[in-house]
Enzyme design. Structure first.
Site, PDB file in Angstrom:
ATOM      1  N   HIS A  24       0.843  -1.204   0.000  1.00 24.12           N
ATOM      2  CA  HIS A  24       0.000   0.000   0.000  1.00 24.12           C
ATOM      3  C   HIS A  24       0.879   1.255   0.000  1.00 24.12           C
ATOM      4  CE1 HIS A  24      -3.030  -2.685   2.329  1.00 24.12           C
ATOM      5  NE2 HIS A  24      -3.532  -2.516   1.121  1.00 24.12           N
ATOM      6  N   LYS A  60     -15.809  -8.021   5.068  1.00 24.58           N
ATOM      7  CA  LYS A  60     -14.668  -8.274   5.962  1.00 24.58           C
ATOM      8  C   LYS A  60     -14.966  -7.844   7.391  1.00 24.58           C
ATOM      9  CE  LYS A  60     -11.143  -7.751   2.413  1.00 24.58           C
ATOM     10  NZ  LYS A  60     -10.077  -6.889   1.881  1.00 24.58           N
ATOM     11  N   ARG A  81      -2.389  -6.067  -8.108  1.00 24.99           N
ATOM     12  CA  ARG A  81      -1.245  -6.919  -7.773  1.00 24.99           C
ATOM     13  C   ARG A  81      -1.068  -8.048  -8.762  1.00 24.99           C
ATOM     14  NH1 ARG A  81      -3.269  -8.876  -2.338  1.00 24.99           N
ATOM     15  NH2 ARG A  81      -5.131  -8.740  -3.613  1.00 24.99           N
ATOM     16  N   SER A  99      -3.071  -7.753   3.342  1.00 25.85           N
ATOM     17  CA  SER A  99      -3.179  -7.525   4.787  1.00 25.85           C
ATOM     18  C   SER A  99      -3.452  -8.849   5.508  1.00 25.85           C
ATOM     19  CB  SER A  99      -4.292  -6.517   5.071  1.00 25.85           C
ATOM     20  OG  SER A  99      -3.988  -5.295   4.445  1.00 25.85           O
TER      21      SER A  99
HETATM   22  N1  COA Z   1      -0.188  -4.032  -1.891  1.00 26.39           N
HETATM   23  C1  COA Z   1      -0.482  -4.978  -1.004  1.00 26.39           C
HETATM   24  N2  COA Z   1      -1.732  -5.402  -0.763  1.00 26.39           N
HETATM   25  C2  COA Z   1      -2.714  -4.833  -1.454  1.00 26.39           C
HETATM   26  C3  COA Z   1      -2.485  -3.843  -2.404  1.00 26.39           C
HETATM   27  C4  COA Z   1      -1.159  -3.435  -2.611  1.00 26.39           C
HETATM   28  N3  COA Z   1      -0.838  -2.493  -3.476  1.00 26.39           N
HETATM   29  N4  COA Z   1      -3.654  -3.483  -2.950  1.00 26.39           N
HETATM   30  C5  COA Z   1      -4.605  -4.237  -2.353  1.00 26.39           C
HETATM   31  N5  COA Z   1      -4.019  -5.040  -1.457  1.00 26.39           N
HETATM   32  C6  COA Z   1      -4.679  -6.049  -0.614  1.00 26.39           C
HETATM   33  C7  COA Z   1      -5.490  -5.443   0.488  1.00 26.39           C
HETATM   34  O1  COA Z   1      -4.734  -5.285   1.674  1.00 26.39           O
HETATM   35  C8  COA Z   1      -6.565  -6.456   0.672  1.00 26.39           C
HETATM   36  O2  COA Z   1      -6.068  -7.503   1.484  1.00 26.39           O
HETATM   37  P1  COA Z   1      -7.063  -8.387   2.373  1.00 26.39           P
HETATM   38  O3  COA Z   1      -8.086  -8.980   1.449  1.00 26.39           O
HETATM   39  O4  COA Z   1      -6.160  -9.393   2.947  1.00 26.39           O
HETATM   40  O5  COA Z   1      -7.676  -7.443   3.374  1.00 26.39           O
HETATM   41  C9  COA Z   1      -6.771  -7.041  -0.723  1.00 26.39           C
HETATM   42  O6  COA Z   1      -5.589  -6.741  -1.425  1.00 26.39           O
HETATM   43  C10 COA Z   1      -7.958  -6.496  -1.446  1.00 26.39           C
HETATM   44  O7  COA Z   1      -7.816  -5.094  -1.556  1.00 26.39           O
HETATM   45  P2  COA Z   1      -9.013  -4.211  -2.079  1.00 26.39           P
HETATM   46  O8  COA Z   1      -9.631  -4.850  -3.263  1.00 26.39           O
HETATM   47  O9  COA Z   1      -8.538  -2.817  -2.204  1.00 26.39           O
HETATM   48  O10 COA Z   1     -10.106  -4.363  -0.927  1.00 26.39           O
HETATM   49  P3  COA Z   1     -10.199  -3.605   0.409  1.00 26.39           P
HETATM   50  O11 COA Z   1     -11.050  -4.401   1.313  1.00 26.39           O
HETATM   51  O12 COA Z   1      -8.864  -3.213   0.929  1.00 26.39           O
HETATM   52  O13 COA Z   1     -10.980  -2.247   0.006  1.00 26.39           O
HETATM   53  C11 COA Z   1     -12.979  -0.934  -0.342  1.00 26.39           C
HETATM   54  C12 COA Z   1     -12.265  -2.271  -0.582  1.00 26.39           C
HETATM   55  C13 COA Z   1     -13.040  -0.613   1.166  1.00 26.39           C
HETATM   56  C14 COA Z   1     -12.239   0.179  -1.075  1.00 26.39           C
HETATM   57  C15 COA Z   1     -14.424  -1.082  -0.934  1.00 26.39           C
HETATM   58  O14 COA Z   1     -15.081  -2.138  -0.279  1.00 26.39           O
HETATM   59  C16 COA Z   1     -15.221   0.198  -0.803  1.00 26.39           C
HETATM   60  O15 COA Z   1     -15.119   1.077  -1.650  1.00 26.39           O
HETATM   61  N6  COA Z   1     -16.031   0.311   0.275  1.00 26.39           N
HETATM   62  C17 COA Z   1     -16.847   1.497   0.534  1.00 26.39           C
HETATM   63  C18 COA Z   1     -18.308   1.228   0.296  1.00 26.39           C
HETATM   64  C19 COA Z   1     -18.632   1.317  -1.182  1.00 26.39           C
HETATM   65  O16 COA Z   1     -18.509   2.353  -1.805  1.00 26.39           O
HETATM   66  N7  COA Z   1     -19.067   0.168  -1.718  1.00 26.39           N
HETATM   67  C20 COA Z   1     -19.468   0.067  -3.111  1.00 26.39           C
HETATM   68  C21 COA Z   1     -18.292  -0.051  -4.017  1.00 26.39           C
HETATM   69  S1  COA Z   1     -18.901  -0.195  -5.669  1.00 26.39           S
END
Ligand code: COA
Length: 161
Positions: A17, A41, A90, A128
């Site tokens: 990140h 989650k 990724r 994560s």
């Molecule tokens: N390096 C390392 N890890 C990374 C990464 C990077 N560059 N990019 C993503 N990851 C990891 C994250 O840590 C996460 O790990 P985990 O599944 O073990 O927790 C995984 O990859 C998935 O990441 P991501 O797809 O970004 O999901 P997220 O849960 O971190 O974020 C939100 C998703 C919160 C942005 C999304 O649910 C959201 O927008 N929520 C708000 C409500 C909303 O608007 N919903 C409708 C959306 S259409």
């Protein structure tokens, strides 16, 4: 002024990140790292803790800040006067989900663009959850997290065992 939002669960923030945040901070006047809820989650760290861990990690980046928002990503982006959402890719497996999210967000607010940034190959295997699992099983995860937050994360996971 160009403002970008980098959203995620950040439970906790990892080196992967931070790499995306650093690179984004060179492209935009301001980058807001947004801790948002992913309804599928159950986070280990509270929202306040996650924001604090990010703040510690980005202390050296003057044009970046961290915030929590309990709502739709597009609403937060609009509220902050931003127009770009940054997401890290990724692997090809991330693409389908991220593509769907980008299209949904575009449908919800056509003025907002999603920018995909390819993750540094050194961090492409990190998530994560992987960090938490290694930590929980007593493995060495020091290289996977920003050094400023390593002790705090280690203690929290040790306490929860
Ligand atoms: N390096 C390392 N890890 C990374 C990464 C990077 N560059 N990019 C993503 N990851 C990891 C994250 O840590 C996460 O790990 P985990 O599944 O073990 O927790 C995984 O990859 C998935 O990441 P991501 O797809 O970004 O999901 P997220 O849960 O971190 O974020 C939100 C998703 C919160 C942005 C999304 O649910 C959201 O927008 N929520 C708000 C409500 C909303 O608007 N919903 C409708 C959306 S259409």
């Amino acid at each position: 002024m160009s403002i970008a939002v980098y959203p995620g669960s950040f439970d906790p923030i990892t080196c992967g990140h931070l790499d995306i945040i650093k690179r984004s901070s060179r492209m935009f006047d301001e980058v807001i790292v947004a801790v948002l809820n992913n309804s599928s989650k159950r986070p280990l760290f509270s929202a306040v803790e996650r924001v604090r861990l990010i703040e510690k990690s980005i202390a050296g980046l003057p044009n970046c800040r961290a915030m929590y928002f309990d709502g739709l990503l597009v609403d937060f982006v609009k509220q902050q006067g931003a127009s770009v959402v940054i997401k890290g890719l990724r692997a090809i497996s991330d693409f389908e989900y991220e593509f769907q999210m980008a299209l949904l967000n575009k449908k919800l607010n056509p003025d907002i663009e999603t920018l995909f940034m390819v993750t540094n190959a050194n961090y492409s295997y990190i998530s994560s959850s992987i960090v938490k699992e290694i930590a929980d099983l007593g493995g060495n995860f020091a290289d996977l997290l920003p050094s400023e937050i390593y002790e705090e994360v280690k203690q929290k996971i040790e306490k929860g065992r």
